[in-house]
Write a protein that holds these residues in place. Structure first.
Motif, PDB file in Angstrom:
ATOM      1  N   ALA A 164      50.952   2.523  64.061  1.00 42.57           N
ATOM      2  CA  ALA A 164      50.863   1.385  64.980  1.00 42.57           C
ATOM      3  C   ALA A 164      51.357   1.750  66.373  1.00 42.57           C
ATOM      4  CB  ALA A 164      51.667   0.210  64.425  1.00 42.57           C
ATOM      5  N   LEU A 165      51.051   0.871  67.324  1.00 47.58           N
ATOM      6  CA  LEU A 165      51.527   1.010  68.698  1.00 47.58           C
ATOM      7  C   LEU A 165      52.419  -0.169  69.046  1.00 47.58           C
ATOM      8  CD1 LEU A 165      48.240   2.082  70.535  1.00 47.58           C
ATOM      9  CD2 LEU A 165      49.984   3.542  69.481  1.00 47.58           C
ATOM     10  N   GLU A 166      53.422   0.091  69.854  1.00 47.98           N
ATOM     11  CA  GLU A 166      54.360  -0.955  70.286  1.00 47.98           C
ATOM     12  C   GLU A 166      53.753  -1.656  71.512  1.00 47.98           C
ATOM     13  OE1 GLU A 166      57.281  -2.475  73.062  1.00 47.98           O
ATOM     14  OE2 GLU A 166      56.243  -0.571  73.300  1.00 47.98           O
ATOM     15  N   ILE A 167      52.813  -2.554  71.243  1.00 48.03           N
ATOM     16  CA  ILE A 167      52.157  -3.277  72.335  1.00 48.03           C
ATOM     17  C   ILE A 167      51.419  -4.464  71.720  1.00 48.03           C
ATOM     18  CG2 ILE A 167      50.026  -1.912  72.231  1.00 48.03           C
ATOM     19  CD1 ILE A 167      49.939  -2.036  75.316  1.00 48.03           C
ATOM     20  N   SER A 168      51.416  -5.582  72.421  1.00 45.06           N
ATOM     21  CA  SER A 168      50.699  -6.751  71.928  1.00 45.06           C
ATOM     22  C   SER A 168      49.196  -6.543  72.080  1.00 45.06           C
ATOM     23  CB  SER A 168      51.125  -8.000  72.697  1.00 45.06           C
ATOM     24  OG  SER A 168      50.639  -7.948  74.032  1.00 45.06           O
ATOM     25  N   GLY A 169      48.425  -7.300  71.327  1.00 44.17           N
ATOM     26  CA  GLY A 169      46.983  -7.199  71.436  1.00 44.17           C
ATOM     27  C   GLY A 169      46.484  -7.530  72.838  1.00 44.17           C
ATOM     28  N   GLU A 170      47.074  -8.559  73.434  1.00 46.05           N
ATOM     29  CA  GLU A 170      46.670  -8.958  74.790  1.00 46.05           C
ATOM     30  C   GLU A 170      46.971  -7.855  75.794  1.00 46.05           C
ATOM     31  OE1 GLU A 170      47.627 -12.492  78.068  1.00 46.05           O
ATOM     32  OE2 GLU A 170      48.639 -12.469  76.111  1.00 46.05           O
ATOM     33  N   ASP A 171      48.176  -7.268  75.704  1.00 45.21           N
ATOM     34  CA  ASP A 171      48.530  -6.195  76.627  1.00 45.21           C
ATOM     35  C   ASP A 171      47.681  -4.957  76.396  1.00 45.21           C
ATOM     36  OD1 ASP A 171      50.409  -7.785  77.815  1.00 45.21           O
ATOM     37  OD2 ASP A 171      52.153  -6.798  76.916  1.00 45.21           O
ATOM     38  N   ALA A 172      47.364  -4.666  75.143  1.00 39.62           N
ATOM     39  CA  ALA A 172      46.534  -3.502  74.832  1.00 39.62           C
ATOM     40  C   ALA A 172      45.161  -3.635  75.480  1.00 39.62           C
ATOM     41  CB  ALA A 172      46.398  -3.334  73.324  1.00 39.62           C
ATOM     42  N   ARG A 173      44.579  -4.821  75.384  1.00 38.45           N
ATOM     43  CA  ARG A 173      43.264  -5.039  76.006  1.00 38.45           C
ATOM     44  C   ARG A 173      43.352  -4.918  77.521  1.00 38.45           C
ATOM     45  NH1 ARG A 173      43.198  -8.748  71.726  1.00 38.45           N
ATOM     46  NH2 ARG A 173      44.064 -10.411  73.025  1.00 38.45           N
ATOM     47  N   ALA A 174      44.422  -5.456  78.103  1.00 41.28           N
ATOM     48  CA  ALA A 174      44.579  -5.398  79.558  1.00 41.28           C
ATOM     49  C   ALA A 174      44.790  -3.962  80.036  1.00 41.28           C
ATOM     50  CB  ALA A 174      45.748  -6.282  79.984  1.00 41.28           C
ATOM     51  N   VAL A 175      45.562  -3.187  79.287  1.00 43.70           N
ATOM     52  CA  VAL A 175      45.773  -1.785  79.648  1.00 43.70           C
ATOM     53  C   VAL A 175      44.462  -1.012  79.547  1.00 43.70           C
ATOM     54  CG1 VAL A 175      46.835   0.374  78.887  1.00 43.70           C
ATOM     55  CG2 VAL A 175      48.231  -1.675  79.119  1.00 43.70           C
ATOM     56  N   ARG A 176      43.707  -1.245  78.475  1.00 49.07           N
ATOM     57  CA  ARG A 176      42.431  -0.544  78.312  1.00 49.07           C
ATOM     58  C   ARG A 176      41.485  -0.875  79.464  1.00 49.07           C
ATOM     59  NH1 ARG A 176      40.284  -1.476  72.644  1.00 49.07           N
ATOM     60  NH2 ARG A 176      40.034  -3.601  73.439  1.00 49.07           N
ATOM     61  N   ARG A 178      42.397  -1.812  82.500  1.00 50.43           N
ATOM     62  CA  ARG A 178      42.927  -1.174  83.712  1.00 50.43           C
ATOM     63  C   ARG A 178      42.589   0.312  83.734  1.00 50.43           C
ATOM     64  NH1 ARG A 178      47.877   0.319  86.704  1.00 50.43           N
ATOM     65  NH2 ARG A 178      46.836   1.364  88.431  1.00 50.43           N
ATOM     66  N   VAL A 179      42.766   0.978  82.609  1.00 49.19           N
ATOM     67  CA  VAL A 179      42.466   2.402  82.522  1.00 49.19           C
ATOM     68  C   VAL A 179      41.000   2.661  82.842  1.00 49.19           C
ATOM     69  CG1 VAL A 179      42.224   4.305  80.874  1.00 49.19           C
ATOM     70  CG2 VAL A 179      44.358   3.006  80.958  1.00 49.19           C
ATOM     71  N   ASP A 182      40.246   1.691  86.744  1.00 49.74           N
ATOM     72  CA  ASP A 182      40.852   2.521  87.794  1.00 49.74           C
ATOM     73  C   ASP A 182      40.833   4.013  87.480  1.00 49.74           C
ATOM     74  OD1 ASP A 182      41.381   0.148  89.055  1.00 49.74           O
ATOM     75  OD2 ASP A 182      43.468   0.041  88.410  1.00 49.74           O
ATOM     76  N   GLY A 183      40.284   4.380  86.333  1.00 52.86           N
ATOM     77  CA  GLY A 183      40.186   5.793  86.001  1.00 52.86           C
ATOM     78  C   GLY A 183      41.521   6.459  85.726  1.00 52.86           C
ATOM     79  N   LEU A 184      42.473   5.708  85.204  1.00 55.12           N
ATOM     80  CA  LEU A 184      43.783   6.289  84.910  1.00 55.12           C
ATOM     81  C   LEU A 184      43.696   7.252  83.731  1.00 55.12           C
ATOM     82  CD1 LEU A 184      46.385   3.384  85.173  1.00 55.12           C
ATOM     83  CD2 LEU A 184      45.534   4.910  86.954  1.00 55.12           C
ATOM     84  N   LYS A 185      44.547   8.259  83.763  1.00 50.25           N
ATOM     85  CA  LYS A 185      44.731   9.164  82.646  1.00 50.25           C
ATOM     86  C   LYS A 185      46.147   8.973  82.102  1.00 50.25           C
ATOM     87  CE  LYS A 185      40.734  11.247  82.909  1.00 50.25           C
ATOM     88  NZ  LYS A 185      39.726  11.108  81.827  1.00 50.25           N
ATOM     89  N   VAL A 186      46.279   9.066  80.788  1.00 50.49           N
ATOM     90  CA  VAL A 186      47.574   8.923  80.123  1.00 50.49           C
ATOM     91  C   VAL A 186      47.900  10.251  79.451  1.00 50.49           C
ATOM     92  CG1 VAL A 186      48.906   7.680  78.396  1.00 50.49           C
ATOM     93  CG2 VAL A 186      47.180   6.461  79.757  1.00 50.49           C
ATOM     94  N   LEU A 187      48.953  10.905  79.910  1.00 47.84           N
ATOM     95  CA  LEU A 187      49.374  12.184  79.350  1.00 47.84           C
ATOM     96  C   LEU A 187      50.432  11.928  78.283  1.00 47.84           C
ATOM     97  CD1 LEU A 187      49.149  15.290  79.603  1.00 47.84           C
ATOM     98  CD2 LEU A 187      50.943  15.179  81.358  1.00 47.84           C
ATOM     99  N   LEU A 209      42.367   4.138  73.961  1.00 49.73           N
ATOM    100  CA  LEU A 209      42.120   4.598  75.326  1.00 49.73           C
ATOM    101  C   LEU A 209      40.951   5.568  75.458  1.00 49.73           C
ATOM    102  CD1 LEU A 209      45.851   5.230  76.294  1.00 49.73           C
ATOM    103  CD2 LEU A 209      44.454   3.236  76.893  1.00 49.73           C
ATOM    104  N   GLY A 210      40.457   6.097  74.355  1.00 43.48           N
ATOM    105  CA  GLY A 210      39.343   7.038  74.421  1.00 43.48           C
ATOM    106  C   GLY A 210      39.713   8.301  75.164  1.00 43.48           C
ATOM    107  N   ASP A 211      38.795   8.785  75.991  1.00 44.68           N
ATOM    108  CA  ASP A 211      39.003  10.045  76.699  1.00 44.68           C
ATOM    109  C   ASP A 211      40.114   9.970  77.740  1.00 44.68           C
ATOM    110  OD1 ASP A 211      36.997  11.164  75.219  1.00 44.68           O
ATOM    111  OD2 ASP A 211      35.449  10.916  76.765  1.00 44.68           O
ATOM    112  N   ALA A 212      40.565   8.764  78.070  1.00 40.80           N
ATOM    113  CA  ALA A 212      41.660   8.633  79.037  1.00 40.80           C
ATOM    114  C   ALA A 212      42.987   9.084  78.447  1.00 40.80           C
ATOM    115  CB  ALA A 212      41.785   7.185  79.505  1.00 40.80           C
ATOM    116  N   PHE A 213      43.050   9.207  77.121  1.00 37.24           N
ATOM    117  CA  PHE A 213      44.287   9.644  76.467  1.00 37.24           C
ATOM    118  C   PHE A 213      44.257  11.151  76.269  1.00 37.24           C
ATOM    119  CE2 PHE A 213      46.730  10.499  72.522  1.00 37.24           C
ATOM    120  CZ  PHE A 213      47.986  10.107  72.983  1.00 37.24           C
TER     121      PHE A 213
END
Length: 282
Positions: A164-176, A178-179, A182-187, A209-213
């Protein structure tokens, strides 16, 4: 002060500030110049190894902000002290340590710190480094537009569900969103047999996150074999890639991971949009 034969860090080369975000005040240690990076501590607090990483960030030409979220600032991680910090954090209203809890409320405060840091330091945006207990906080902080360089190191939450991930469903969708927008990458980094940050957890990030991760996995054999007692006896497996389990030797995989993180931050936070950080940064 000396603990278990090792020195605590007196944090004399940082300014100590009280930062107010929406009426909640926390201590933050800051040092350096240039664009800002918020470096969150790992369990059991702002240890000498966390501060070593903070100094490397500073020496790469960035301003590092280290918020005090738990534990004794500068303390060497002991078994007894560390276990007590973990117990308090797990029942704190600021954190969501277990599955089903959603995003930790403290991440709203951390986003406010990022906004203030960006206003103070300028540049295109802010970097965020999470470690262990705070690992996923770097991702949730990306809900703040100023955060453009998230680094997720060996995220351990939720403690009771390795997939699991420590994030709410709403926040997860919003982060996805945003990524993608804006083309963000997560290292991200972990050791291959880390029992607190498993391959299942990295797979969950990949699914979100797909390829952004960009999840990078180091062999457990490369971990420091003599970490502080808390990591040896409580954590119990290779875990902290760029802090307690780092081996500070040229060419070592953990030191190369540190170099990659610094280059990632400098590249994304430099006004020119390209890295000026050499291969042996800092």
């Amino acid at each position: 002060m000396r603990a278990n034969g090792r020195l605590n860090d007196e944090i004399k080369d940082f300014s100590r500030r009280l930062v107010d975000v929406d009426g909640v005040v926390k201590t933050v240690y800051a040092s350096g110049s240039g664009p800002a990076v918020v470096l969150m501590p790992e369990m059991p607090g702002i240890s000498p190894d966390v501060l070593r990483l903070a100094r490397w960030v500073r020496d790469a030409g960035l301003t590092v902000y280290v918020p005090s979220l738990f534990g004794i600032d500068g303390a060497y991680p002991t078994v007894e002290g560390g276990q007590e910090v973990v117990r308090r954090a797990c029942v704190s209203a600021e954190f969501r340590a277990f599955a089903g809890g959603g995003s930790s409320p403290v991440t709203a405060w951390l986003r406010g710190l990022a906004r203030q840091a960006h206003a103070e330091c300028g540049g295109p945006g802010v970097g965020a480094i999470g470690l262990c207990f705070t690992g996923n906080f770097a991702l949730t902080m990306a809900l703040e537009p100023a955060v453009i360089a998230p680094v997720v190191n060996h995220p351990s939450l939720p403690l009771d569900d390795p997939a699991a991930l420590e994030i709410s469903g709403e926040d997860a969708r919003a982060v996805r969103e945003r990524v993608a927008r804006d083309g963000l990458k997560v290292l991200a980094y972990r050791f291959d047999d880390d029992r607190w940050c498993t391959g299942q957890r990295f797979a969950a990030y990949q699914a979100l996150l797909g390829d952004a991760f960009d999840g990078r996995v180091l062999p457990a054999s490369s971990a420091n074999s003599n970490p502080p007692p808390f990591f040896r006896d409580v954590v119990g497996s290779p875990h902290s890639v760029v802090t307690a389990h780092l081996v500070d030797e040229d060419g070592h995989p953990t030191l190369e991971a540190r170099n990659e993180i610094l280059a990632f931050l400098v590249d994304r936070l430099s006004p020119s949009g390209h890295s000026e950080c050499p291969d042996d940064c800092p």
